[in-house]
Design a protein around this motif. Structure first.
Motif, PDB file in Angstrom:
ATOM      1  N   GLY A  39      12.949  -0.049   5.228  1.00 58.59           N
ATOM      2  CA  GLY A  39      11.696  -0.427   4.598  1.00 58.59           C
ATOM      3  C   GLY A  39      10.691  -0.979   5.589  1.00 58.59           C
ATOM      4  O   GLY A  39      10.924  -1.030   6.797  1.00 58.59           O
ATOM      5  N   ILE A  40       9.589  -1.407   5.055  1.00 53.29           N
ATOM      6  CA  ILE A  40       8.496  -1.943   5.861  1.00 53.29           C
ATOM      7  C   ILE A  40       8.881  -3.304   6.414  1.00 53.29           C
ATOM      8  O   ILE A  40       9.520  -4.116   5.734  1.00 53.29           O
ATOM      9  N   ASP A  41       8.479  -3.568   7.638  1.00 58.26           N
ATOM     10  CA  ASP A  41       8.679  -4.875   8.270  1.00 58.26           C
ATOM     11  C   ASP A  41       7.485  -5.746   7.894  1.00 58.26           C
ATOM     12  O   ASP A  41       6.397  -5.618   8.458  1.00 58.26           O
ATOM     13  N   TRP A  42       7.692  -6.607   6.926  1.00 61.33           N
ATOM     14  CA  TRP A  42       6.620  -7.419   6.365  1.00 61.33           C
ATOM     15  C   TRP A  42       6.263  -8.626   7.212  1.00 61.33           C
ATOM     16  O   TRP A  42       5.278  -9.308   6.932  1.00 61.33           O
ATOM     17  N   PRO A  46       0.089  -9.318   5.995  1.00 61.17           N
ATOM     18  CA  PRO A  46      -0.196 -10.229   4.885  1.00 61.17           C
ATOM     19  C   PRO A  46       0.412  -9.654   3.609  1.00 61.17           C
ATOM     20  O   PRO A  46       0.172  -8.491   3.266  1.00 61.17           O
ATOM     21  N   SER A  47       1.228 -10.459   2.946  1.00 61.83           N
ATOM     22  CA  SER A  47       1.961  -9.929   1.791  1.00 61.83           C
ATOM     23  C   SER A  47       2.409 -11.059   0.883  1.00 61.83           C
ATOM     24  O   SER A  47       2.306 -12.233   1.226  1.00 61.83           O
ATOM     25  N   ARG A  48       2.913 -10.659  -0.252  1.00 56.69           N
ATOM     26  CA  ARG A  48       3.607 -11.572  -1.159  1.00 56.69           C
ATOM     27  C   ARG A  48       4.788 -10.829  -1.743  1.00 56.69           C
ATOM     28  O   ARG A  48       4.774  -9.606  -1.837  1.00 56.69           O
ATOM     29  N   SER A  49       5.811 -11.590  -2.108  1.00 61.02           N
ATOM     30  CA  SER A  49       7.064 -10.989  -2.585  1.00 61.02           C
ATOM     31  C   SER A  49       7.469 -11.579  -3.913  1.00 61.02           C
ATOM     32  O   SER A  49       7.108 -12.712  -4.246  1.00 61.02           O
ATOM     33  N   ASN A 135       7.510  -6.157  -2.774  1.00 60.03           N
ATOM     34  CA  ASN A 135       6.651  -6.663  -1.702  1.00 60.03           C
ATOM     35  C   ASN A 135       5.298  -5.993  -1.851  1.00 60.03           C
ATOM     36  O   ASN A 135       5.227  -4.763  -1.971  1.00 60.03           O
ATOM     37  N   ALA A 136       4.241  -6.786  -1.848  1.00 59.86           N
ATOM     38  CA  ALA A 136       2.889  -6.252  -1.991  1.00 59.86           C
ATOM     39  C   ALA A 136       2.082  -6.556  -0.751  1.00 59.86           C
ATOM     40  O   ALA A 136       2.094  -7.689  -0.247  1.00 59.86           O
ATOM     41  N   LYS A 137       1.371  -5.557  -0.280  1.00 62.50           N
ATOM     42  CA  LYS A 137       0.435  -5.772   0.822  1.00 62.50           C
ATOM     43  C   LYS A 137      -0.817  -6.437   0.274  1.00 62.50           C
ATOM     44  O   LYS A 137      -1.346  -6.006  -0.739  1.00 62.50           O
ATOM     45  N   LEU A 138      -1.250  -7.489   0.936  1.00 66.07           N
ATOM     46  CA  LEU A 138      -2.475  -8.186   0.533  1.00 66.07           C
ATOM     47  C   LEU A 138      -3.647  -7.744   1.374  1.00 66.07           C
ATOM     48  O   LEU A 138      -3.504  -7.176   2.413  1.00 66.07           O
TER      49      LEU A 138
END
Length: 138
Positions: A39-42, A46-49, A135-138
């Motif tokens: 998966g993506i390396d968060w 900027p993100s929220r989970s 996980n959402a990209k902000l």
């Protein structure tokens, strides 16, 4: 996507099957981001989970509404670059993503429907990781 297996859901929710090209274009965007494992390396984004354990569908929808993807009425859901995805209503996607794909990772991005055209916003996306976290990209 398991289009044949979810054909009744697609019909009941007024969803559409996307082209493989649209799924591949979203995947191409995702491949520009840093990855680790499956998966993506968060860590650098900027993100929220949201941990999904014990979370109701309504809580997941409310959480997703507070992300950039929440500004869209529709969503493209993909689990592969080589298969078509599903375009459906925002809340339908967040409530039923487990039904839409039985793969551990899936990706959803915002889509606006305008004059019969589908206009995706790839950078407004949510990743489901290992069935356990959004996980959402902000």
């Amino acid at each position: 996507m398991r289009a044949e297996e979810i054909s009744h859901w697609i019909a009941d929710h007024g969803a559409l099957i996307s082209t493989v090209e649209l799924a591949a274009a979203f995947d191409t965007y995702l491949c520009t981001l840093p990855w680790v494992g499956q998966g993506i390396d968060w860590r650098g984004l900027p993100s929220r989970s949201l941990k999904l354990d014990g979370v109701s569908d309504n809580e997941a929808v409310q959480w997703a509404k507070e992300t950039p993807m929440g500004s869209h009425t529709h969503v493209l859901v993909i689990d592969s670059a080589a298969e078509p995805g599903v375009i459906c209503g925002f809340e339908d996607a967040v409530r039923d993503f487990e039904l839409l794909s039985n793969r551990p990772e899936l990706y959803m991005c915002g889509v606006d429907l305008s004059g019969g055209q589908r206009e995706p916003t790839f950078e407004h996306f949510i990743e489901r990781r290992s069935f356990t976290t959004l996980n959402a990209k902000l």
